[in-house]
Structure formats: structure tokens, C-alpha cells
Scaffold this motif. Sequence first.
Motif, PDB file in Angstrom:
ATOM      1  N   MET A   1      31.460  72.803  46.825  1.00 19.73           N
ATOM      2  CA  MET A   1      32.538  73.689  46.397  1.00 19.73           C
ATOM      3  C   MET A   1      33.252  74.266  47.616  1.00 19.73           C
ATOM      4  SD  MET A   1      32.569  76.477  43.354  1.00 19.73           S
ATOM      5  CE  MET A   1      31.211  77.472  43.964  1.00 19.73           C
TER       6      MET A   1
ATOM      7  N   LYS B   1      32.497  75.574  38.160  1.00 21.37           N
ATOM      8  CA  LYS B   1      31.514  76.238  39.009  1.00 21.37           C
ATOM      9  C   LYS B   1      30.086  76.151  38.497  1.00 21.37           C
ATOM     10  CE  LYS B   1      34.830  79.441  41.071  1.00 21.37           C
ATOM     11  NZ  LYS B   1      35.188  80.855  41.325  1.00 21.37           N
TER      12      LYS B   1
ATOM     13  N   GLN C   1      38.407  76.648  45.051  1.00 22.67           N
ATOM     14  CA  GLN C   1      37.366  76.717  44.029  1.00 22.67           C
ATOM     15  C   GLN C   1      37.882  76.281  42.662  1.00 22.67           C
ATOM     16  OE1 GLN C   1      34.977  80.359  44.103  1.00 22.67           O
ATOM     17  NE2 GLN C   1      35.771  80.828  46.156  1.00 22.67           N
TER      18      GLN C   1
END
Length: 462
Positions: A343, A353, A348
Motif C-alpha cells: 500500500m 485496505k 492509498q
Amino acid sequence: MSSDTLSCEPKSCWEVYNSESDLAAMDSLAARYVEFLSTCKTERETIAYAVKRLEEAGFSTDISSGKYYTILHDKTLFVARKGTKSLAEGVHLVGAHADTPRIDFKQHPLYETCGVAQAKTHYYGGIRKYQWLSRPLALHGVVVKEDGERVIVNIGEDASDPVFTIADLLPHLAQDQSKKVLSDAFDAEKLNIILAHRPVEVEDEESKDTPKEKIKQRVLNILHDKYGINEEDLYSSELQAVPAGSARMVGLDESIIGGYGQDDRICCFTALEALIETEASDYAQVIVLWDKEEIGSEGSTGAKSRFFEYCIEDLIEAWDPNVRFRQVMLATRALSSDVHGAMDPDYQEVHEKLNSATLGYGPCFCKFTGHRGKYEANDAHPEYLGWLRGVMNSAGVPWQMAELGKVDHGGGGTVAMYLAMYGMNIVDFGPGLLAMHSPFELASKADLYATMKAFSAFLEAK
């Protein structure tokens, strides 16, 4: 990853490997890796390094020794160490690739224009073209003469060497270029490498022997004087432009390794280190370093070729002649050892995530690669993943589970699907990188150490 049944949060490698002995071993491994990255910038150089390390560890081309290696066209390597179990029980296989994105000379490369001599190129693999502009480049490769003599070329790495470059367009004249989408703004046919600027001296401009392209002639003269090669010899050459200079430690704490070609030479290096560090175990241990992964594993040295089959057949004939090839394949456990996209702190938004890799949290299991609806993917079986979790947790190796980017945004391919066709259990597994496929990729020093430990645990697993 935590073995706590109430949590599946990954563990930081820095928390796991925090003893003085671990940190010292981590630093030692990183120092050797930086030297490896700095000197091995082509697949041929990587295989030559691997062979040297293997021979120092007692491996040879004598298959009866039980510590065996063989190479194909100096670009692909097969290594095997005999186990106590029959090959019918399968082997533990780690497969990685030694090629990396770069810029290749065309076979008829040399020309002169606008007061400079240049080389025409064709890029290899998935590069972002703008990253290769206005940076020092070195020239590595081999030229083969018609009598079979091989000439090794390596210019631009020594401090006394000249370097090469591809000139970028100055911003004052780039208004039209800046309006284009990134994929159209940089023309591949303009990735031409500057080789020289000074013309040869001539005594008589009117002589019929006076070259029309005097700067190109200067290049040819230098190549002939230094290497004994002529322009036609370039037809039978592999010359690669790669970033010049050494790999370096990055950050005030020197905890990140920056350098060219970590995809996938970090897995080549750690797999070899793990094999050499471990002892023979129950299962035969196999390492394969392939070529051509970055362009779809094509060609005689890629994972689509029959080279791997031939090598396994040789093992069967030498070590266990009553076993059938398909028995070995169906029982084999394998890791497709390739890097993953960690990441990026500045981007991002391209990651999902909950299912992304974080730098410094150990190598990643990637259950499937491919793209969009899992097309062109190996999708690992949960039974195999469960067994691998047990191997890593028992060995105290930190690991994480990840996929490459958001659905319909990410994706990629590895050698896994070409090995999965044999029916073996296989999953993609390797450390996360930042700036993957760039001329200066970033890897965590802790992930390097954890990946080596993970491969050792896998190779010795019962």
C-alpha cells in the motif's frame, strides 16, 4: 499474521524480529542483498550469481549427488536437493523469475541525428516510460560473434565509466505533450539512448572512405577497439539499458532497500539463501528461477516451456525411476514467489485496505492474481492455504494476506497458473514493494529477512 483465534491482524516484522541476533542477521542479509542487486541487473547475471553461490554450497551438475542444478541458455535455473521421501510424495517447490522490466537495444540500433549518435530501443515488460527519461543508464549484455565467441558488455557501473541516457523534452516546449493522457504522452519510438556526440577526425573530407555519419562511426570505432565487435555483430546481441549505480539503503534509519530489479530478484535471492541455509528434509526441495515472466512467460526459457518437465523427468530417472511424472506433480506443494504491491502512502485510494499489503508486515499470500473477474488467475485452494498458515505460524514467521489493488482496478500475472496446470497446489507468495516496476523499487529490510525465513520454513516443512 497472528495465530490468536480472536484476531487476524498481521504482525509487524520489527516486533517479531527484535532480538539483537535477529537484527544482526537482518543487517547482514540486507548487506549481501544490496551487493547482489547492484551487480545482478540482467537475468544472465542473476543466474551466474546463483550458480556461484550454489557451487560454494556443494551443489553441482552431477544429479547423482543429490544436490543438483542445471541451467538453460544462461537465463533459467533449476535446483534440486534430494529428500528422504519418494518423489511420489511430491516436492516442495519455490519458483521465482530472474527477468525484470528494462529497455532493450533493437537489433539494428545505431544511427546519428542532430549532432548525437543514438540507439533505437524496444522496452521489455511493464514500464512507465517517463520514469526512464533523464536518468543515468548502464549498458549490460552479451554480443555473440559469427564464430560463436561471446563478448560480455558492462558499461556504466564503475565510477570511471561513462553512462547513457534518454533525453526528456524541456518543459518550455512540452505544452502539447502535457495535454495528452499519460499513456499517449511518451512515444516508445522516442526512447532512444544517447551514445556519443564527438565525430571521428578525417584527413580528407572528399575521400570516398570518409564516413557519412562521423559520430556513429566514433561509436563503432569504440566498440571495435574495446570489444572487437562490428555493427553486424549487434544483430546477434542482447544489450539491455538498465539504471546505472548501486542499490542503496533508504531512510534515516536505513530500514528500506532501494534499487532496480527487486521484482523479482528479491525472491530469487531469498529463495537461494533459504535453500543454502536449510538442510535436506523429508521432501525433495526444488528452486526454479525462470526468465520471461515479465512478458507472459513465453519462449524456451519461460515458465510456459517444457524445461521444468524435462528437469523433473531427469530427477525421476536418477532418484526414483519407478515413480510417474504425474504422481510427482499432483503431490507437489509450490510457492509462486513473486512480489506484491504494498500500500502506497500517497495513493492509498487505489488499494482496498482490508485486503492490501503493508510494508514491513512480512511476505504476502495472494490467493489469486489475474484481473477483473479473476481471469488468467490461479486461485489457491483453502486446504493448501490452511496448511501453509500452519507452517508459517509454527515457524514464527510474520505474514499477511493481500490482493493487488481494488477489484476492476488492479491485477497482474505470475508463473502460478502455468504450474497449476499440472494439478499441484500452488499460491503466490512474496514481499510487498513500493514503486514496483520503477527503476528504483523499495523493499523493507525486515520483509527481506522474513521472506527468507518463510522460504526456509516451507522447504523444511513436513
